[in-house]
Design a protein around this motif. Sequence first.
Motif, PDB file in Angstrom:
ATOM      1  N   TYR A 101       0.911  -1.164  -0.011  1.00 23.22           N
ATOM      2  CA  TYR A 101      -0.032   0.158   0.098  1.00 23.22           C
ATOM      3  C   TYR A 101       0.794   1.342  -0.019  1.00 23.22           C
ATOM      4  O   TYR A 101       1.856   1.430   0.669  1.00 23.22           O
ATOM      5  N   VAL A 102       0.534   2.266  -0.699  1.00 26.78           N
ATOM      6  CA  VAL A 102       1.344   3.463  -0.868  1.00 26.78           C
ATOM      7  C   VAL A 102       0.415   4.555  -0.763  1.00 26.78           C
ATOM      8  O   VAL A 102      -0.682   4.638  -1.601  1.00 26.78           O
ATOM      9  N   SER A 103       0.576   5.526   0.113  1.00 24.54           N
ATOM     10  CA  SER A 103      -0.303   6.730   0.195  1.00 24.54           C
ATOM     11  C   SER A 103       0.594   8.044  -0.684  1.00 24.54           C
ATOM     12  O   SER A 103       1.718   7.970  -0.508  1.00 24.54           O
ATOM     13  N   ILE A 104      -0.249   8.739  -1.171  1.00 22.72           N
ATOM     14  CA  ILE A 104       0.101   9.717  -2.096  1.00 22.72           C
ATOM     15  C   ILE A 104      -0.418  11.084  -1.643  1.00 22.72           C
ATOM     16  O   ILE A 104      -1.538  11.244  -1.247  1.00 22.72           O
ATOM     17  N   GLU A 105       0.604  12.049  -1.653  1.00 16.39           N
ATOM     18  CA  GLU A 105       0.174  13.493  -1.148  1.00 16.39           C
ATOM     19  C   GLU A 105       0.523  14.369  -2.357  1.00 16.39           C
ATOM     20  O   GLU A 105       1.209  14.353  -3.041  1.00 16.39           O
ATOM     21  N   GLU A 106      -0.303  15.549  -2.146  1.00 18.81           N
ATOM     22  CA  GLU A 106      -0.192  16.657  -2.933  1.00 18.81           C
ATOM     23  C   GLU A 106       1.337  17.459  -2.587  1.00 18.81           C
ATOM     24  O   GLU A 106       1.248  17.721  -1.120  1.00 18.81           O
ATOM     25  N   LYS A 107       1.976  17.683  -3.395  1.00 20.09           N
ATOM     26  CA  LYS A 107       3.246  18.568  -2.945  1.00 20.09           C
ATOM     27  C   LYS A 107       2.752  20.106  -2.294  1.00 20.09           C
ATOM     28  O   LYS A 107       3.456  20.307  -1.359  1.00 20.09           O
ATOM     29  N   ASN A 108       1.990  20.666  -3.169  1.00 21.47           N
ATOM     30  CA  ASN A 108       1.647  21.958  -2.766  1.00 21.47           C
ATOM     31  C   ASN A 108       0.732  22.256  -1.429  1.00 21.47           C
ATOM     32  O   ASN A 108       0.790  23.252  -0.764  1.00 21.47           O
ATOM     33  N   THR A 109       0.070  21.276  -1.240  1.00 27.45           N
ATOM     34  CA  THR A 109      -1.205  21.328   0.085  1.00 27.45           C
ATOM     35  C   THR A 109      -0.520  20.352   1.055  1.00 27.45           C
ATOM     36  O   THR A 109      -0.934  20.543   2.244  1.00 27.45           O
ATOM     37  N   GLY A 110       0.093  19.436   0.846  1.00 24.71           N
ATOM     38  CA  GLY A 110       0.422  18.547   1.927  1.00 24.71           C
ATOM     39  C   GLY A 110      -0.713  17.435   2.142  1.00 24.71           C
ATOM     40  O   GLY A 110      -0.735  16.517   3.001  1.00 24.71           O
ATOM     41  N   LYS A 111      -1.865  17.686   1.599  1.00 27.67           N
ATOM     42  CA  LYS A 111      -3.024  16.821   1.689  1.00 27.67           C
ATOM     43  C   LYS A 111      -2.895  15.461   1.073  1.00 27.67           C
ATOM     44  O   LYS A 111      -2.428  15.655  -0.179  1.00 27.67           O
ATOM     45  N   GLY A 112      -3.768  14.588   1.547  1.00 31.26           N
ATOM     46  CA  GLY A 112      -3.571  13.324   1.073  1.00 31.26           C
ATOM     47  C   GLY A 112      -4.324  13.456  -0.529  1.00 31.26           C
ATOM     48  O   GLY A 112      -5.368  13.927  -0.629  1.00 31.26           O
ATOM     49  N   ALA A 113      -3.585  12.759  -1.444  1.00 32.14           N
ATOM     50  CA  ALA A 113      -4.324  12.558  -2.993  1.00 32.14           C
ATOM     51  C   ALA A 113      -5.004  11.486  -3.231  1.00 32.14           C
ATOM     52  O   ALA A 113      -6.154  11.409  -3.634  1.00 32.14           O
ATOM     53  N   MET A 114      -4.302  10.195  -3.192  1.00 30.96           N
ATOM     54  CA  MET A 114      -4.790   9.048  -3.588  1.00 30.96           C
ATOM     55  C   MET A 114      -4.092   7.937  -2.729  1.00 30.96           C
ATOM     56  O   MET A 114      -2.936   8.013  -2.147  1.00 30.96           O
ATOM     57  N   GLU A 137     -13.051  12.616  -3.604  1.00 27.44           N
ATOM     58  CA  GLU A 137     -13.927  13.586  -4.506  1.00 27.44           C
ATOM     59  C   GLU A 137     -12.860  14.084  -5.444  1.00 27.44           C
ATOM     60  O   GLU A 137     -13.315  14.542  -6.450  1.00 27.44           O
ATOM     61  N   LYS A 138     -11.642  13.974  -5.493  1.00 28.26           N
ATOM     62  CA  LYS A 138     -10.700  14.927  -6.383  1.00 28.26           C
ATOM     63  C   LYS A 138     -10.144  13.618  -7.334  1.00 28.26           C
ATOM     64  O   LYS A 138     -10.098  14.030  -8.644  1.00 28.26           O
ATOM     65  N   TYR A 139      -9.622  12.639  -6.990  1.00 30.29           N
ATOM     66  CA  TYR A 139      -8.896  11.787  -7.573  1.00 30.29           C
ATOM     67  C   TYR A 139      -9.628  10.325  -7.908  1.00 30.29           C
ATOM     68  O   TYR A 139      -8.780   9.508  -8.475  1.00 30.29           O
ATOM     69  N   GLY A 143     -14.636  12.248  -8.876  1.00 30.57           N
ATOM     70  CA  GLY A 143     -13.575  13.201  -9.011  1.00 30.57           C
ATOM     71  C   GLY A 143     -13.353  13.657 -10.423  1.00 30.57           C
ATOM     72  O   GLY A 143     -13.186  13.105 -11.533  1.00 30.57           O
ATOM     73  N   GLY A 144     -12.856  15.087 -10.574  1.00 31.98           N
ATOM     74  CA  GLY A 144     -12.348  15.493 -11.719  1.00 31.98           C
ATOM     75  C   GLY A 144     -11.023  15.171 -12.135  1.00 31.98           C
ATOM     76  O   GLY A 144     -10.768  15.031 -13.431  1.00 31.98           O
ATOM     77  N   ARG A 145     -10.050  14.535 -11.264  1.00 27.82           N
ATOM     78  CA  ARG A 145      -8.927  14.162 -11.964  1.00 27.82           C
ATOM     79  C   ARG A 145      -8.953  12.569 -11.749  1.00 27.82           C
ATOM     80  O   ARG A 145      -7.623  12.108 -12.049  1.00 27.82           O
ATOM     81  N   GLY A 146      -9.857  11.807 -11.517  1.00 23.47           N
ATOM     82  CA  GLY A 146      -9.826  10.318 -11.105  1.00 23.47           C
ATOM     83  C   GLY A 146     -10.373   9.953 -12.512  1.00 23.47           C
ATOM     84  O   GLY A 146     -10.631  10.516 -13.501  1.00 23.47           O
ATOM     85  N   TYR A 147     -10.479   8.684 -12.756  1.00 24.95           N
ATOM     86  CA  TYR A 147     -10.633   7.826 -13.825  1.00 24.95           C
ATOM     87  C   TYR A 147     -11.498   6.611 -13.366  1.00 24.95           C
ATOM     88  O   TYR A 147     -11.418   5.752 -12.627  1.00 24.95           O
TER      89      TYR A 147
END
Length: 248
Positions: A101-114, A137-139, A143-147
Motif C-alpha cells: 500500500y502506498v499513500s500519495i500526497e499533493e506537494k503544494n498542499t500536503g493533503k492526501g491525494a490517493m 472527491e478529487k482523484y 472526482g475531476g482528476r480520477g478515472y
Amino acid sequence: MRRDKILWSTVLIVSSLLLIGYSLWEYTISKNMNFRPYGSGFYGRGMMNRWFSPYNSQQNNGNKQKMSIEQIKNAVEGYIQGYGGSLEISDIFVFKDTDYYVSIEEKNTGKGAMELLVNPYTGAVYPEYGPNMMWNEKYGMHGGRGYGIMGSSMMRGSGWNRNYQDNYDSKQIERQEAVKIGDEYVKRSIDKDFSVLNEGHEFYGYYTFHVNEGDKPVGMLSVNYYTGDVWYHDWHGQLENIIEHDKE
C-alpha cells in the motif's frame, strides 16, 4: 421523459458492450503475444487498470523475488508522473502476502491525494479499491482528476457526482472526532485490543488512519468526513513494515 429513458438505456447498453469487447480484445492480445496490457509493459496504464489489478502476490508473473523498496518507489513515481508532477509518495505499507500500500500526497498542499497498491513482484501499480475509489472527491471515480472504468466522463449521468459536488468543502466531521469514531468501531466490531491512532492522512472526502493491536500497527481504516461511515481495509493481510518517505 420516455425518450430520455430510451436514450440512457441505449448509452448504457452500448457502453457495456464496448467494455466487454475491449476486455476480450486485450485478453486475446495478451494471451497470444505475451503482452502485459495492464502493467508497465506494452500498453502502459490501460483504462481498466485504473481500478482493477490484473495481478496479486500469488500471480507473480514468474518472478520469485520481491522487488526492492527503491524499485517499488520508482514504479509508483512513474505512475504519479501522469498527474503533472504535482504528487509525491508519503508512506509505504509492506504486507507479507499481499500487494503493498502506498499513500500519495499533493506537494503544494500536503493533503492526501490517493491510495495505491503495488504488486511487489511485477511492479504493477493501480488505485486501491474501497474509499479511495468511492469516497475520493478529487482523484477517485467521482472526482475531476480520477478515472472511472470507462474514463473520466463516459457513462456519467446528470446525478453521478451530485452528492459530492453539493457537499464539497463542507466537511462535517473533524479529524479528532473521526479518530474517536474509528476507535469505537474497531473495539466494537473487530477486537477490543484494537485502537485507531491519530496517524494517517486526510484525503478529499475522508480520512485514513492507522490501526494498532496493542502497540503494534496492523492495518488501517477510513472514515468519511461527511457521514461518519467507517470502511475497514480488510484486504491487506499481515503488516510487516511501514516506511515513511520523509523519515528515511
